[in-house]
Design a protein around this motif. Structure first.
Motif, short mmCIF file in Angstrom:
data_model
loop_
_atom_site.label_atom_id
_atom_site.label_comp_id
_atom_site.label_asym_id
_atom_site.label_seq_id
_atom_site.Cartn_x
_atom_site.Cartn_y
_atom_site.Cartn_z
N PHE A 187 -46.48 -16.34 -15.25
CA PHE A 187 -45.35 -17.00 -15.90
C PHE A 187 -44.25 -15.99 -16.22
N ALA A 188 -44.65 -14.82 -16.71
CA ALA A 188 -43.66 -13.80 -17.06
C ALA A 188 -42.86 -13.37 -15.84
N ALA A 189 -43.54 -13.20 -14.70
CA ALA A 189 -42.84 -12.84 -13.47
C ALA A 189 -41.85 -13.93 -13.07
N THR A 190 -42.24 -15.19 -13.27
CA THR A 190 -41.35 -16.31 -12.93
C THR A 190 -40.12 -16.32 -13.82
N TRP A 191 -40.33 -16.18 -15.14
CA TRP A 191 -39.18 -16.18 -16.07
C TRP A 191 -38.28 -14.98 -15.81
N GLY A 192 -38.89 -13.84 -15.48
CA GLY A 192 -38.08 -12.66 -15.18
C GLY A 192 -37.18 -12.87 -13.98
N MET A 193 -37.70 -13.54 -12.96
CA MET A 193 -36.91 -13.82 -11.76
C MET A 193 -35.81 -14.84 -12.05
N MET A 194 -36.13 -15.86 -12.85
CA MET A 194 -35.18 -16.95 -13.10
C MET A 194 -34.09 -16.55 -14.09
N PHE A 195 -34.45 -15.79 -15.12
CA PHE A 195 -33.50 -15.56 -16.22
C PHE A 195 -33.06 -14.12 -16.39
N LEU A 196 -33.82 -13.17 -15.83
CA LEU A 196 -33.51 -11.76 -16.06
C LEU A 196 -33.16 -11.01 -14.77
N GLY A 197 -33.16 -11.72 -13.65
CA GLY A 197 -32.83 -11.08 -12.39
C GLY A 197 -33.87 -10.12 -11.88
N GLU A 198 -35.12 -10.25 -12.33
CA GLU A 198 -36.20 -9.37 -11.89
C GLU A 198 -36.97 -10.07 -10.76
N VAL A 199 -36.70 -9.68 -9.51
CA VAL A 199 -37.32 -10.31 -8.35
C VAL A 199 -38.68 -9.67 -8.09
N PRO A 200 -39.78 -10.45 -8.09
CA PRO A 200 -41.10 -9.87 -7.87
C PRO A 200 -41.27 -9.40 -6.42
N ASP A 201 -42.02 -8.31 -6.24
CA ASP A 201 -42.29 -7.81 -4.89
C ASP A 201 -43.60 -8.40 -4.37
N MET A 202 -44.03 -7.95 -3.19
CA MET A 202 -45.22 -8.51 -2.57
C MET A 202 -46.49 -8.19 -3.37
N TRP A 203 -46.51 -7.03 -4.05
CA TRP A 203 -47.64 -6.71 -4.90
C TRP A 203 -47.79 -7.76 -6.01
N THR A 204 -46.67 -8.11 -6.63
CA THR A 204 -46.70 -9.10 -7.70
C THR A 204 -47.13 -10.47 -7.19
N ILE A 205 -46.60 -10.86 -6.02
CA ILE A 205 -46.96 -12.16 -5.44
C ILE A 205 -48.44 -12.20 -5.09
N GLY A 206 -48.93 -11.11 -4.45
CA GLY A 206 -50.34 -11.07 -4.10
C GLY A 206 -51.25 -11.06 -5.31
N GLY A 207 -50.88 -10.27 -6.32
CA GLY A 207 -51.67 -10.25 -7.54
C GLY A 207 -51.65 -11.58 -8.27
N GLY A 208 -50.48 -12.22 -8.30
CA GLY A 208 -50.39 -13.53 -8.93
C GLY A 208 -51.26 -14.56 -8.23
#
Length: 295
Positions: free
Chosen positions: A249-270
Motif C-alpha cells: 500500500f505504501a508503494a502505491t500511495w508513494g507512486m500516486m501522491f509522492l511521485g515515487e515510482v516503484p522499480d522491479m524489485w518493489t513489484i516483485g517483492g510486492g
C-alpha cells in the motif's frame, strides 16, 4: 470463493486504513515534530474509544487490568523503539528488521499460546518475509557490510521486534475477552500522557497540517480497531503476516501522491507479499474446515 478468513479480511481493512494514515504522517511530518503528531493521534484515539464504549455500554478500563496495562506499556515502548530505529538506521534496513516480527510472533504464539503452524502457513510467512527483503533491499544484505550500521540502533531494532511481537500477543489474548475499544484505548492513553514529556519544538499546525494530523489520528485509530477485531477471531501468527501488505500500500500511495515510482524489485517483492498473504488465507480456511469436520 473467499481467499481470506474473516479475521484476515478485518486485518486487511485495518492495514489499508493504517497505510493511509502513514501517508498522512509523511505529509504532516514535513514540518511538524513526530511526537506532536503522535500526541494528537493519542488524544483522538482515547476520545474515539470512549465514544465506542459508551455506545456499547461497556466499561472503559476493562477487566484484565494488568494485561491491559502491559498492552499500553508495550505499545508505547514499541512505538518509541520503532521511531528510534527508523531515525538511526537506513530506512530499508529499519523496515526489513521491523517487518520480520511475524516470524517472532509465530514463534511466541507456538511457545506461549500453543498455536499450531501448518506447512502452508510456514511457507507463506517465508514468502512474505522474502518479499519484504526484495522491497526494502537492506544494505546489510545487498552490498554494505553490517559493520557500518550503528550497533546501538541495531540493538534497539531487535528490541522493537520483541516489543511489537509481545504487543501483538497481548492483543490476541485480550481480544478474546475484552471489547476491541478497551484493548485499543491503552496505547493512545499512554501516548497522550507521555508523548509531551519527550516532545521538543512543538509548532502550531497550519489549516492544511491540521487536516493531515487529524487524518493520521482517524485513519490509524480506525485501522487499529479493525486489526484488534481481527485478532479476536484469528491465529496471531497467521494474521500478523497480513500487516506486511502495508509495504505494498505504501508503494502505491508513494507512486500516486509522492511521485515515487516503484522499480522491479518493489513489484516483485510486492507480488511475493500478496502471494504469501493469499497462501496464509488458504491455509487458514483449510485449518478451519478441518476443525469443523473434527468438531
Amino acid at each position: 470463493m473467499n481467499l481470506l478468513t474473516p479475521g484476515m479480511r478485518l486485518m486487511l481493512l485495518g492495514t489499508f486504513l493504517f497505510s493511509i494514515g502513514s501517508l498522512l504522517v509523511k505529509v504532516a511530518g514535513v514540518r511538524l515534530p513526530s511526537m506532536e503528531i503522535l500526541f494528537v493521534r493519542g488524544v483522538v484515539g482515547v476520545a474515539l474509544c470512549w465514544y465506542i464504549l459508551r455506545r456499547a455500554g461497556a466499561g472503559m478500563f476493562g477487566q484484565r487490568k494488568f494485561l491491559l496495562f502491559m498492552r499500553g506499556l508495550l505499545g508505547f515502548a514499541a512505538l518509541f523503539a520503532e521511531f528510534y530505529t527508523i531515525v538511526h538506521l537506513p530506512l530499508a534496513d529499519a523496515l526489513v528488521l521491523l517487518f520480520s516480527h511475524p516470524m517472532v510472533v509465530a514463534l511466541f504464539a507456538w511457545i506461549l499460546l500453543g498455536e499450531k503452524l501448518s506447512a502452508g502457513a510456514l511457507l507463506s510467512i517465508l514468502a512474505t518475509l522474502v518479499g519484504v527483503l526484495l522491497v526494502c533491499r537492506p544494505a546489510m544484505l545487498f552490498g554494505t557490510a553490517t559493520a557500518s550500521l550503528d550497533p546501538v540502533a541495531l540493538a534497539v531494532a531487535f528490541a522493537a521486534i520483541i516489543l511489537i511481537s509481545a504487543a501483538v500477543l497481548t492483543v490476541r489474548a485480550l481480544a478474546k475477552t475484552e471489547h476491541p475499544a478497551v484493548v485499543m484505548v491503552y496505547p493512545p492513553l499512554f501516548i497522550a500522557l507521555f508523548a509531551p514529556l519527550f516532545a521538543e519544538g512543538w509548532l502550531m499546525p497550519t489549516p492544511e497540517e491540521w487536516l493531515a494530523v487529524l487524518g493520521v489520528a482517524l485513519f490509524m485509530n480506525a485501522g487499529q480497531y479493525y486489526m484488534t477485531k481481527g485478532y479476536a477471531i484469528e491465529s496471531a501468527a497467521r494474521i500478523s503476516g497480513v500487516s506486511c501488505l502495508e509495504i505494498v500500500f505504501a508503494a502505491t500511495w508513494g507512486m500516486m501522491f509522492l511521485g515515487e515510482v516503484p522499480d522491479m524489485w518493489t513489484i516483485g517483492g510486492g507480488a511475493l507479499i500478496v502471494f504469501g498473504v493469499l497462501l496464509l488465507g488458504r491455509s487458514g480456511l483449510k485449518e478451519r474446515a478441518s476443525e469443523s469436520a473434527a468438531g
